[in-house]
Design a protein around this motif. Sequence first.
Motif, PDB file in Angstrom:
ATOM      1  N   VAL A 156       5.789  -0.050  -0.410  1.00  0.00           N
ATOM      2  CA  VAL A 156       6.906   0.613  -1.083  1.00  0.00           C
ATOM      3  C   VAL A 156       6.493   1.085  -2.478  1.00  0.00           C
ATOM      4  O   VAL A 156       6.880   2.174  -2.926  1.00  0.00           O
ATOM      5  CB  VAL A 156       8.118  -0.341  -1.162  1.00  0.00           C
ATOM      6  CG1 VAL A 156       9.167   0.184  -2.130  1.00  0.00           C
ATOM      7  CG2 VAL A 156       8.724  -0.539   0.220  1.00  0.00           C
ATOM      8  N   GLN A 157       5.684   0.302  -3.165  1.00  0.00           N
ATOM      9  CA  GLN A 157       5.261   0.653  -4.519  1.00  0.00           C
ATOM     10  C   GLN A 157       4.156   1.703  -4.550  1.00  0.00           C
ATOM     11  O   GLN A 157       3.788   2.190  -5.617  1.00  0.00           O
ATOM     12  CB  GLN A 157       4.768  -0.597  -5.255  1.00  0.00           C
ATOM     13  CG  GLN A 157       5.848  -1.608  -5.575  1.00  0.00           C
ATOM     14  CD  GLN A 157       6.781  -1.119  -6.661  1.00  0.00           C
ATOM     15  OE1 GLN A 157       7.633  -0.274  -6.419  1.00  0.00           O
ATOM     16  NE2 GLN A 157       6.627  -1.645  -7.864  1.00  0.00           N
ATOM     17  N   GLY A 158       3.606   2.031  -3.384  1.00  0.00           N
ATOM     18  CA  GLY A 158       2.510   2.992  -3.344  1.00  0.00           C
ATOM     19  C   GLY A 158       1.160   2.384  -3.611  1.00  0.00           C
ATOM     20  O   GLY A 158       0.156   3.097  -3.729  1.00  0.00           O
ATOM     21  N   ASP A 159       1.087   1.054  -3.701  1.00  0.00           N
ATOM     22  CA  ASP A 159      -0.190   0.376  -3.905  1.00  0.00           C
ATOM     23  C   ASP A 159      -0.966   0.223  -2.599  1.00  0.00           C
ATOM     24  O   ASP A 159      -2.148  -0.121  -2.616  1.00  0.00           O
ATOM     25  CB  ASP A 159       0.043  -1.015  -4.507  1.00  0.00           C
ATOM     26  CG  ASP A 159       0.673  -0.938  -5.884  1.00  0.00           C
ATOM     27  OD1 ASP A 159       0.252  -0.079  -6.672  1.00  0.00           O
ATOM     28  OD2 ASP A 159       1.589  -1.729  -6.164  1.00  0.00           O
ATOM     29  N   LEU A 160      -0.286   0.439  -1.489  1.00  0.00           N
ATOM     30  CA  LEU A 160      -0.921   0.392  -0.175  1.00  0.00           C
ATOM     31  C   LEU A 160      -0.531   1.658   0.572  1.00  0.00           C
ATOM     32  O   LEU A 160       0.653   1.888   0.839  1.00  0.00           O
ATOM     33  CB  LEU A 160      -0.453  -0.851   0.606  1.00  0.00           C
ATOM     34  CG  LEU A 160      -1.026  -1.016   2.016  1.00  0.00           C
ATOM     35  CD1 LEU A 160      -2.529  -1.318   1.951  1.00  0.00           C
ATOM     36  CD2 LEU A 160      -0.301  -2.121   2.776  1.00  0.00           C
ATOM     37  N   GLU A 161      -1.495   2.500   0.879  1.00  0.00           N
ATOM     38  CA  GLU A 161      -1.266   3.702   1.673  1.00  0.00           C
ATOM     39  C   GLU A 161      -1.764   3.447   3.086  1.00  0.00           C
ATOM     40  O   GLU A 161      -2.757   2.746   3.289  1.00  0.00           O
ATOM     41  CB  GLU A 161      -2.005   4.908   1.074  1.00  0.00           C
ATOM     42  CG  GLU A 161      -1.527   5.316  -0.310  1.00  0.00           C
ATOM     43  CD  GLU A 161      -0.201   6.048  -0.276  1.00  0.00           C
ATOM     44  OE1 GLU A 161       0.226   6.451   0.831  1.00  0.00           O
ATOM     45  OE2 GLU A 161       0.410   6.207  -1.349  1.00  0.00           O
ATOM     46  N   VAL A 162      -1.056   4.022   4.045  1.00  0.00           N
ATOM     47  CA  VAL A 162      -1.462   3.884   5.440  1.00  0.00           C
ATOM     48  C   VAL A 162      -1.850   5.269   5.947  1.00  0.00           C
ATOM     49  O   VAL A 162      -0.995   6.152   6.087  1.00  0.00           O
ATOM     50  CB  VAL A 162      -0.346   3.286   6.309  1.00  0.00           C
ATOM     51  CG1 VAL A 162      -0.864   3.042   7.729  1.00  0.00           C
ATOM     52  CG2 VAL A 162       0.149   1.972   5.712  1.00  0.00           C
ATOM     53  N   VAL A 163      -3.110   5.469   6.189  1.00  0.00           N
ATOM     54  CA  VAL A 163      -3.632   6.757   6.622  1.00  0.00           C
ATOM     55  C   VAL A 163      -3.646   6.812   8.142  1.00  0.00           C
ATOM     56  O   VAL A 163      -4.058   5.858   8.816  1.00  0.00           O
ATOM     57  CB  VAL A 163      -5.058   6.978   6.070  1.00  0.00           C
ATOM     58  CG1 VAL A 163      -5.633   8.313   6.549  1.00  0.00           C
ATOM     59  CG2 VAL A 163      -5.048   6.916   4.551  1.00  0.00           C
TER      60      VAL A 163
END
Length: 425
Positions: A63-70
């Motif tokens: 949610v915070q954008g610290d983990l992106e899922v490609v």
Amino acid sequence: MTLSIGELADEIFGTDVPFQVHAYDGSTGGNRDAGISFELKSERGLRYLVTAPGELGLARAYVQGDLEVVGVDPGDPYELLVRVKDRMGARIPDPRRIPDLVRSLGARMFVPPELPALEHPPGWRRLAEGIRHSKERDAKAISHHYDVSNAFYEHVLGPSMAYTCAVYPRVDATLEEAQEEKFDLVARKLDLRPGMRLLDVGCGWGGMVRHAVKHYGVRAIGVTLSREQAAFGQQWLAAEGLNRLGEVRHGDYRDITESDFDAVSSIGLTEHIGIKNYPGYFAFLSERLVDGGRLLNHCITRPNRHFTRLERGGFINRYVFPDGELAPVGVIINAMADQGFEVRHAEDFREHYARTCRAWAKNLSANWDAAVAESDAATARVWGLYLAGSSIGFERNEIQLHQVLGQKVAAGGQALYPLRPDFGS
């Protein structure tokens, strides 16, 4: 020995997981042939994962954008959740390796970062908002979820603006056809006829009020705690010339003073009132009805008594429905019966809700940029996770959706009810 983040991931999750890991320290881990990559962008993201292992830590970082899922559609991450749902449990490391794991992470990684702005804190930290399920705290909880933006909900829900389980009359029915069928099924179960009076508690944007007035000629009052919903519903009724018979009020259902309604519909409200409040809730609705009047209660349920409250530390409770509680259908039936309702019919629509959530997620995906513009990327990500995860929950019978039809019986036991009711269209 100090391990990289990628090596730590391999130690904890193994290399046969359905994702690859790319970390901010330049290391990689996981399954290099998975086709889906978790991109860990920052130290804060790792701290979320370490201090809240499992779905909550992942949700915070995502949610915070610290983990992106490609490789995954953020509006509809259904396939990702199906693949990882049963594979995210950490393995038990070799005890001899634990000192290396802790040393590699460092003491700072065990200090929780600030919660994301969208996350509700635990219940004990929300006492300033009022007692659980008080009018004040319920209003805040409902506003948190429903007052995002009417335009945002239009992008997700479609033209019906119906945010409850649809009823699919055919396998190939559209979402709009299924929502129309849901409202009409409720009307048929309530045996609505011209001139009757209907009370719709937790009415949302007024879909049931609109349908009952337009197609059945009843006088209807709907009530919602969301100011945004009430304004939309009133405008909708006025635009179609239905506001002479229909009304959508902003307020608490407990503030309804009118009585002698012929029917009451409660579509998606029971989840919000608290199990301990069922007796008072159904007693209140019974008091609003004439003898022989019908109540249709439509709500999400649990398949058994092992889980009732939405898990306090879980994603849904923290991000979607703070203070939400679910009960097995038997608890609801008993509570209705204890307050003078004769239960006439009960029906489970969980497969229909799985389809409904999938349709909403596809809408979100198709309107992703517009939905983000109406809210923000964090809110849209929460919704993608929520809709995909809910669909899986209904498919796997972890949650259900029941309609329960009750009738207020007169003191002498009289109640006009057909020997064999037909709820067909």
